[in-house]
Design a protein around this motif. Sequence first.
Motif, mmCIF file in Angstrom:
data_model
loop_
_atom_site.group_PDB
_atom_site.id
_atom_site.type_symbol
_atom_site.label_atom_id
_atom_site.label_comp_id
_atom_site.label_asym_id
_atom_site.label_seq_id
_atom_site.Cartn_x
_atom_site.Cartn_y
_atom_site.Cartn_z
ATOM 1 N N GLU B 70 0.811 -1.215 0.000
ATOM 2 C CA GLU B 70 0.000 0.000 0.000
ATOM 3 C C GLU B 70 0.849 1.272 0.000
ATOM 4 O O GLU B 70 0.374 2.346 -0.365
ATOM 5 C CB GLU B 70 -0.975 -0.012 1.184
ATOM 6 N N SER B 71 2.119 1.140 0.412
ATOM 7 C CA SER B 71 3.007 2.306 0.361
ATOM 8 C C SER B 71 3.671 2.435 -0.999
ATOM 9 O O SER B 71 4.296 3.463 -1.295
ATOM 10 C CB SER B 71 4.089 2.172 1.436
ATOM 11 N N GLY B 72 3.554 1.387 -1.826
ATOM 12 C CA GLY B 72 4.146 1.444 -3.161
ATOM 13 C C GLY B 72 5.536 0.835 -3.260
ATOM 14 O O GLY B 72 6.183 0.928 -4.300
ATOM 15 N N VAL B 73 5.997 0.193 -2.183
ATOM 16 C CA VAL B 73 7.339 -0.402 -2.213
ATOM 17 C C VAL B 73 7.343 -1.710 -3.007
ATOM 18 O O VAL B 73 8.289 -2.003 -3.726
ATOM 19 C CB VAL B 73 7.870 -0.637 -0.781
ATOM 20 N N ILE B 74 6.268 -2.485 -2.872
ATOM 21 C CA ILE B 74 6.195 -3.759 -3.610
ATOM 22 C C ILE B 74 4.886 -3.835 -4.377
ATOM 23 O O ILE B 74 3.926 -3.113 -4.100
ATOM 24 C CB ILE B 74 6.312 -5.001 -2.682
ATOM 25 N N GLU B 75 4.882 -4.728 -5.372
ATOM 26 C CA GLU B 75 3.627 -5.070 -6.036
ATOM 27 C C GLU B 75 3.357 -6.535 -5.774
ATOM 28 O O GLU B 75 4.290 -7.331 -5.627
ATOM 29 C CB GLU B 75 3.686 -4.768 -7.530
ATOM 30 N N GLN B 76 2.083 -6.857 -5.679
ATOM 31 C CA GLN B 76 1.700 -8.237 -5.419
ATOM 32 C C GLN B 76 0.612 -8.661 -6.394
ATOM 33 O O GLN B 76 -0.247 -7.852 -6.771
ATOM 34 C CB GLN B 76 1.163 -8.394 -3.988
ATOM 35 N N ALA B 77 0.659 -9.914 -6.777
ATOM 36 C CA ALA B 77 -0.373 -10.450 -7.666
ATOM 37 C C ALA B 77 -0.520 -11.941 -7.418
ATOM 38 O O ALA B 77 0.437 -12.614 -7.031
ATOM 39 C CB ALA B 77 0.012 -10.192 -9.119
ATOM 40 N N TYR B 78 -1.742 -12.414 -7.639
ATOM 41 C CA TYR B 78 -1.961 -13.852 -7.546
ATOM 42 C C TYR B 78 -1.553 -14.507 -8.849
ATOM 43 O O TYR B 78 -1.899 -14.028 -9.932
ATOM 44 C CB TYR B 78 -3.437 -14.144 -7.256
ATOM 45 N N MET B 84 2.386 -13.604 -5.362
ATOM 46 C CA MET B 84 3.770 -13.262 -5.691
ATOM 47 C C MET B 84 4.030 -11.788 -5.371
ATOM 48 O O MET B 84 3.163 -10.941 -5.561
ATOM 49 C CB MET B 84 4.042 -13.513 -7.176
ATOM 50 N N SER B 85 5.234 -11.510 -4.922
ATOM 51 C CA SER B 85 5.610 -10.141 -4.571
ATOM 52 C C SER B 85 6.887 -9.746 -5.300
ATOM 53 O O SER B 85 7.792 -10.566 -5.474
ATOM 54 C CB SER B 85 5.867 -10.028 -3.060
ATOM 55 N N GLY B 86 6.956 -8.499 -5.704
ATOM 56 C CA GLY B 86 8.171 -7.976 -6.334
ATOM 57 C C GLY B 86 8.368 -6.518 -5.957
ATOM 58 O O GLY B 86 7.401 -5.796 -5.690
ATOM 59 N N LEU B 87 9.608 -6.082 -5.937
ATOM 60 C CA LEU B 87 9.905 -4.672 -5.656
ATOM 61 C C LEU B 87 9.446 -3.791 -6.812
ATOM 62 O O LEU B 87 9.576 -4.175 -7.968
ATOM 63 C CB LEU B 87 11.413 -4.474 -5.479
ATOM 64 N N ARG B 88 8.966 -2.586 -6.495
ATOM 65 C CA ARG B 88 8.608 -1.618 -7.548
ATOM 66 C C ARG B 88 9.835 -0.730 -7.808
ATOM 67 O O ARG B 88 9.796 0.481 -7.629
ATOM 68 C CB ARG B 88 7.388 -0.806 -7.112
ATOM 69 N N ARG B 89 10.908 -1.372 -8.217
ATOM 70 C CA ARG B 89 12.185 -0.674 -8.409
ATOM 71 C C ARG B 89 12.069 0.508 -9.371
ATOM 72 O O ARG B 89 12.584 1.590 -9.106
ATOM 73 C CB ARG B 89 13.229 -1.652 -8.970
ATOM 74 N N ASP B 90 11.428 0.282 -10.524
ATOM 75 C CA ASP B 90 11.364 1.346 -11.537
ATOM 76 C C ASP B 90 10.588 2.552 -11.021
ATOM 77 O O ASP B 90 10.997 3.696 -11.216
ATOM 78 C CB ASP B 90 10.715 0.826 -12.830
ATOM 79 N N ASP B 91 9.470 2.285 -10.361
ATOM 80 C CA ASP B 91 8.661 3.392 -9.840
ATOM 81 C C ASP B 91 9.424 4.164 -8.772
ATOM 82 O O ASP B 91 9.444 5.393 -8.767
ATOM 83 C CB ASP B 91 7.345 2.855 -9.254
ATOM 84 N N LEU B 92 10.057 3.436 -7.863
ATOM 85 C CA LEU B 92 10.781 4.101 -6.771
ATOM 86 C C LEU B 92 11.985 4.879 -7.316
ATOM 87 O O LEU B 92 12.269 5.995 -6.871
ATOM 88 C CB LEU B 92 11.227 3.074 -5.728
ATOM 89 N N GLU B 93 12.669 4.284 -8.295
ATOM 90 C CA GLU B 93 13.856 4.943 -8.842
ATOM 91 C C GLU B 93 13.462 6.213 -9.594
ATOM 92 O O GLU B 93 14.170 7.228 -9.545
ATOM 93 C CB GLU B 93 14.609 3.975 -9.761
ATOM 94 N N GLU B 94 12.339 6.154 -10.275
ATOM 95 C CA GLU B 94 11.875 7.335 -11.014
ATOM 96 C C GLU B 94 11.483 8.456 -10.046
ATOM 97 O O GLU B 94 11.793 9.630 -10.268
ATOM 98 C CB GLU B 94 10.667 6.946 -11.880
ATOM 99 N N LEU B 95 10.821 8.086 -8.954
ATOM 100 C CA LEU B 95 10.352 9.091 -7.999
ATOM 101 C C LEU B 95 11.468 9.593 -7.090
ATOM 102 O O LEU B 95 11.597 10.793 -6.833
ATOM 103 C CB LEU B 95 9.240 8.496 -7.116
ATOM 104 N N PHE B 96 12.264 8.654 -6.576
ATOM 105 C CA PHE B 96 13.258 8.967 -5.544
ATOM 106 C C PHE B 96 14.593 8.316 -5.924
ATOM 107 O O PHE B 96 15.000 7.304 -5.325
ATOM 108 C CB PHE B 96 12.795 8.428 -4.185
ATOM 109 N N PRO B 97 15.309 8.897 -6.891
ATOM 110 C CA PRO B 97 16.522 8.244 -7.403
ATOM 111 C C PRO B 97 17.526 7.932 -6.283
ATOM 112 O O PRO B 97 17.859 8.797 -5.483
ATOM 113 C CB PRO B 97 17.092 9.284 -8.377
ATOM 114 N N GLY B 98 17.981 6.708 -6.256
ATOM 115 C CA GLY B 98 19.023 6.319 -5.309
ATOM 116 C C GLY B 98 18.525 5.949 -3.922
ATOM 117 O O GLY B 98 19.291 5.401 -3.118
#
Lengths: 114, 114
Positions: B70-78, B84-98
Amino acid sequence: MATTAAGSRELAHPERVGIRLEGVLHALSDPMRLLIVRDLAAAECELACSAFALPVSKSTSTHHFRVLRESGVIEQAYRGTAKMSGLRRDDLEELFPGLLDAVLAAADAQAGRD
Amino acid sequence: MATTAAGSRELAHPERVGIRLEGVLHALSDPMRLLIVRDLAAAECELACSAFALPVSKSTSTHHFRVLRESGVIEQAYRGTAKMSGLRRDDLEELFPGLLDAVLAAADAQAGRD
């Protein structure tokens, strides 16, 4: 938590070794506390608590400064009647290189979008 | 918070624009959630929730994954019966680089000291 016995006006700070990443991230996860940290970073020096124009009550403000101090993000000391605050940049950089700057840059980026 | 109407098994995720720094830092300020994020970063792929050996109850574990989602750190799907869970690396990197890399490096550094 390291404490001192030097008198009631001494404020408790964790030693560097007692600063925990989770505590630092928690301290930075509040909008008011992020604002304080951004102001301190921009000032590059100690600031009196009265220098911050926070839209919250004095007791709430004191709470936010205490969370920042007890997590190791800032240090505070009395200078005469003023309570001065400063970022613990050296301690944070030694423990978590690049973290504070990444958070400050992220806060700037977000403020630029709001 | 963005929600979808595609069915009860769709999980709510914030859109990229709805991801807030304060929420991300709060999500990362818990030891269990940091552990999950470090495992996901090390795996570099989606992981099933059952792949995490967390020393907490299932309901506590589910809570931690929900905070991260819900904070946007991971995405989850059945996928079938697995969540299954995965990091939202691209979204976080675009918003908050590094930022994510700085937190992961800080978590590694702290784990190395403990």
